[in-house]
Design a protein around this motif. Structure first.
Motif, PDB file in Angstrom:
ATOM      1  N   GLY A  55      -8.586 -12.067 -16.140  1.00  0.00           N
ATOM      2  CA  GLY A  55      -7.204 -12.208 -15.720  1.00  0.00           C
ATOM      3  C   GLY A  55      -6.888 -11.443 -14.451  1.00  0.00           C
ATOM      4  N   ALA A  56      -7.670 -10.394 -14.172  1.00  0.00           N
ATOM      5  CA  ALA A  56      -7.494  -9.594 -12.959  1.00  0.00           C
ATOM      6  C   ALA A  56      -8.810  -8.899 -12.647  1.00  0.00           C
ATOM      7  N   VAL A  57      -8.994  -8.574 -11.366  1.00  0.00           N
ATOM      8  CA  VAL A  57     -10.208  -7.883 -10.911  1.00  0.00           C
ATOM      9  C   VAL A  57      -9.797  -6.606 -10.190  1.00  0.00           C
ATOM     10  N   ILE A  58     -10.425  -5.500 -10.580  1.00  0.00           N
ATOM     11  CA  ILE A  58     -10.143  -4.188  -9.992  1.00  0.00           C
ATOM     12  C   ILE A  58     -11.352  -3.749  -9.171  1.00  0.00           C
ATOM     13  N   LEU A  59     -11.120  -3.434  -7.908  1.00  0.00           N
ATOM     14  CA  LEU A  59     -12.186  -2.975  -7.013  1.00  0.00           C
ATOM     15  C   LEU A  59     -11.887  -1.525  -6.638  1.00  0.00           C
ATOM     16  N   ASN A  60     -12.733  -0.608  -7.084  1.00  0.00           N
ATOM     17  CA  ASN A  60     -12.511   0.826  -6.911  1.00  0.00           C
ATOM     18  C   ASN A  60     -13.726   1.422  -6.215  1.00  0.00           C
ATOM     19  N   ILE A  61     -13.538   1.999  -5.021  1.00  0.00           N
ATOM     20  CA  ILE A  61     -14.678   2.440  -4.212  1.00  0.00           C
ATOM     21  C   ILE A  61     -15.005   3.921  -4.390  1.00  0.00           C
ATOM     22  N   GLY A  62     -14.642   4.485  -5.517  1.00  0.00           N
ATOM     23  CA  GLY A  62     -14.840   5.915  -5.727  1.00  0.00           C
ATOM     24  C   GLY A  62     -16.260   6.397  -5.536  1.00  0.00           C
ATOM     25  N   PRO A  90      -8.701   2.160  -2.773  1.00  0.00           N
ATOM     26  CA  PRO A  90      -9.584   2.652  -1.699  1.00  0.00           C
ATOM     27  C   PRO A  90      -9.821   4.157  -1.795  1.00  0.00           C
ATOM     28  N   VAL A  91     -10.432   4.582  -2.869  1.00  0.00           N
ATOM     29  CA  VAL A  91     -10.582   6.018  -3.159  1.00  0.00           C
ATOM     30  C   VAL A  91     -11.254   6.742  -1.987  1.00  0.00           C
ATOM     31  N   PHE A  98     -17.733   5.821   6.744  1.00  0.00           N
ATOM     32  CA  PHE A  98     -18.349   4.786   5.904  1.00  0.00           C
ATOM     33  C   PHE A  98     -17.366   4.284   4.855  1.00  0.00           C
ATOM     34  N   ARG A  99     -16.718   5.216   4.194  1.00  0.00           N
ATOM     35  CA  ARG A  99     -15.773   4.876   3.128  1.00  0.00           C
ATOM     36  C   ARG A  99     -14.584   4.081   3.693  1.00  0.00           C
ATOM     37  N   THR A 100     -14.090   4.528   4.823  1.00  0.00           N
ATOM     38  CA  THR A 100     -12.962   3.835   5.445  1.00  0.00           C
ATOM     39  C   THR A 100     -13.359   2.436   5.883  1.00  0.00           C
ATOM     40  N   ALA A 101     -14.531   2.319   6.490  1.00  0.00           N
ATOM     41  CA  ALA A 101     -14.987   1.015   6.980  1.00  0.00           C
ATOM     42  C   ALA A 101     -15.189   0.028   5.838  1.00  0.00           C
ATOM     43  N   LYS A 102     -15.713   0.491   4.720  1.00  0.00           N
ATOM     44  CA  LYS A 102     -15.952  -0.411   3.587  1.00  0.00           C
ATOM     45  C   LYS A 102     -14.638  -0.869   2.954  1.00  0.00           C
ATOM     46  N   ARG A 116      -3.628  -0.054  -3.916  1.00  0.00           N
ATOM     47  CA  ARG A 116      -3.044   1.154  -4.505  1.00  0.00           C
ATOM     48  C   ARG A 116      -3.847   2.386  -4.132  1.00  0.00           C
ATOM     49  N   GLY A 117      -3.171   3.355  -3.552  1.00  0.00           N
ATOM     50  CA  GLY A 117      -3.837   4.599  -3.204  1.00  0.00           C
ATOM     51  C   GLY A 117      -2.819   5.701  -2.981  1.00  0.00           C
ATOM     52  N   ASN A 118      -3.320   6.880  -2.624  1.00  0.00           N
ATOM     53  CA  ASN A 118      -2.393   7.948  -2.260  1.00  0.00           C
ATOM     54  C   ASN A 118      -2.001   7.776  -0.793  1.00  0.00           C
ATOM     55  N   ALA A 119      -1.072   8.591  -0.344  1.00  0.00           N
ATOM     56  CA  ALA A 119      -0.524   8.407   0.995  1.00  0.00           C
ATOM     57  C   ALA A 119      -1.584   8.535   2.083  1.00  0.00           C
ATOM     58  N   ALA A 120      -2.483   9.504   1.948  1.00  0.00           N
ATOM     59  CA  ALA A 120      -3.497   9.708   2.978  1.00  0.00           C
ATOM     60  C   ALA A 120      -4.448   8.515   3.058  1.00  0.00           C
ATOM     61  N   GLU A 121      -4.852   7.993   1.907  1.00  0.00           N
ATOM     62  CA  GLU A 121      -5.758   6.836   1.900  1.00  0.00           C
ATOM     63  C   GLU A 121      -5.120   5.632   2.583  1.00  0.00           C
ATOM     64  N   ILE A 122      -3.878   5.330   2.220  1.00  0.00           N
ATOM     65  CA  ILE A 122      -3.210   4.182   2.811  1.00  0.00           C
ATOM     66  C   ILE A 122      -2.964   4.411   4.292  1.00  0.00           C
ATOM     67  N   ALA A 123      -2.575   5.629   4.649  1.00  0.00           N
ATOM     68  CA  ALA A 123      -2.321   5.938   6.058  1.00  0.00           C
ATOM     69  C   ALA A 123      -3.556   5.708   6.909  1.00  0.00           C
ATOM     70  N   HIS A 124      -4.707   6.178   6.450  1.00  0.00           N
ATOM     71  CA  HIS A 124      -5.933   6.015   7.232  1.00  0.00           C
ATOM     72  C   HIS A 124      -6.300   4.548   7.394  1.00  0.00           C
ATOM     73  N   LEU A 125      -6.013   3.733   6.401  1.00  0.00           N
ATOM     74  CA  LEU A 125      -6.316   2.302   6.516  1.00  0.00           C
ATOM     75  C   LEU A 125      -5.415   1.624   7.539  1.00  0.00           C
ATOM     76  N   THR A 126      -4.226   2.188   7.763  1.00  0.00           N
ATOM     77  CA  THR A 126      -3.312   1.612   8.751  1.00  0.00           C
ATOM     78  C   THR A 126      -3.509   2.204  10.135  1.00  0.00           C
TER      79      THR A 126
END
Length: 264
Positions: A55-62, A90-91, A98-102, A116-126
């Motif tokens: 029903g849903a797929v969760i992708l977690n890069i921890g 995007p843990v 490497f983590r950001t690029a993936k 879904r992530g914390n503020a720093a994770e989302i900020a870096h992706l933007t």
């Protein structure tokens, strides 16, 4: 709001998790507690088949590897073909290049439903530079609500930024949730489990802003109840009681939801 939880409990959606090694057991138990059915499958030979029936797929890069990300993309594309929601966690994005690029690669190649992530994770992706330590956010000086709106527009998906106040934003609107307790930050995997719970809710209702908001609020309510029962016994006792309370959420608990709706 409550109906989303009720439907999860009634439909018992299959939630396919490609997640990190640290949180697998906690995530599976947490999904069972809210009424979903977890499956953990990350072999590239089977992820597409599993994703197509989930029903849903969760992708977690921890605990990511190149091979794991390849499997995530395969699963995400299979879910896209079936129009099943895909949640990306995007843990640690921003901690290493490497983590950001993936994380960005997944966003480029998969139609992500919820980021879904914390503020720093989302900020870096933007492209913004908020402080991060390992996989944990540190102090950020930006406006989290505006960051969520910016990320939602940039990536074309619902964005959830979790923290002291959780922000959920997409092209339908922006919500803020004030439920939760600081003890959640002392339990490894509490954010990862939340991503999976959001997936369980999204599996039964395609109004993603509403389902993500209700998932986050009920999650926080369970944490509040657990913290009250545990008192000063610490995070070990809290983790166990939190799972108990996730399994005990009822219709009456909707009155405890602390939600602010922001018009665009």
């Amino acid at each position: 709001m409550y109906t989303n939880l009720k439907v999860v409990q009634e439909q018992n959606p299959l939630v396919h998790n490609i997640t990190n090694q640290v949180v697998t057991n906690f995530t599976a138990n947490g999904l069972l507690a809210v009424g979903a059915s977890p499956v953990m499958a990350n072999a590239i030979e089977e992820v597409a088949e599993m994703a197509s029936i989930a029903g849903a797929v969760i992708l977690n890069i921890g605990t990511l590897t190149t091979e794991t990300v390849d499997a995530m993309i395969e699963a995400g594309k299979a879910a896209n073909e079936k129009d099943h929601p895909v949640i990306l966690d995007p843990v640690g994005a921003g901690a290493t290049s490497f983590r950001t690029a993936k994380a960005k690669q997944i966003l480029d190649e998969v139609n992500v439903t919820v980021l879904r992530g914390n503020a720093a994770e989302i900020a870096h992706l933007t492209g913004e530079q908020w402080e991060i330590k390992g996989v944990d956010t540190r102090s950020g000086e930006g406006d989290v609500t505006q960051l969520a709106k910016k990320a939602s527009e940039l990536f074309g998906c619902t964005v959830v930024i979790t923290g002291e106040v959780d922000v959920i934003s997409n092209n339908q609107g922006t919500n803020r949730v004030m439920n939760g307790v600081p003890l959640l930050t002392k339990v490894t995997g509490s954010g990862c489990l939340l991503s999976s719970v959001i997936g369980a809710f999204a599996a039964v209702n395609n109004d993603v802003l509403e389902t993500a908001t209700s998932a986050i609020s009920f999650y926080g309510i369970a944490a509040e109840k657990a913290a009250k029962l545990v008192g000063d016994r610490g995070p070990g006792s809290f983790q166990i009681e939190f799972l108990n309370q996730l399994s005990k959420i009822t219709e009456d608990d909707e009155v405890l939801c602390k939600i602010e709706r922001i018009t665009k």
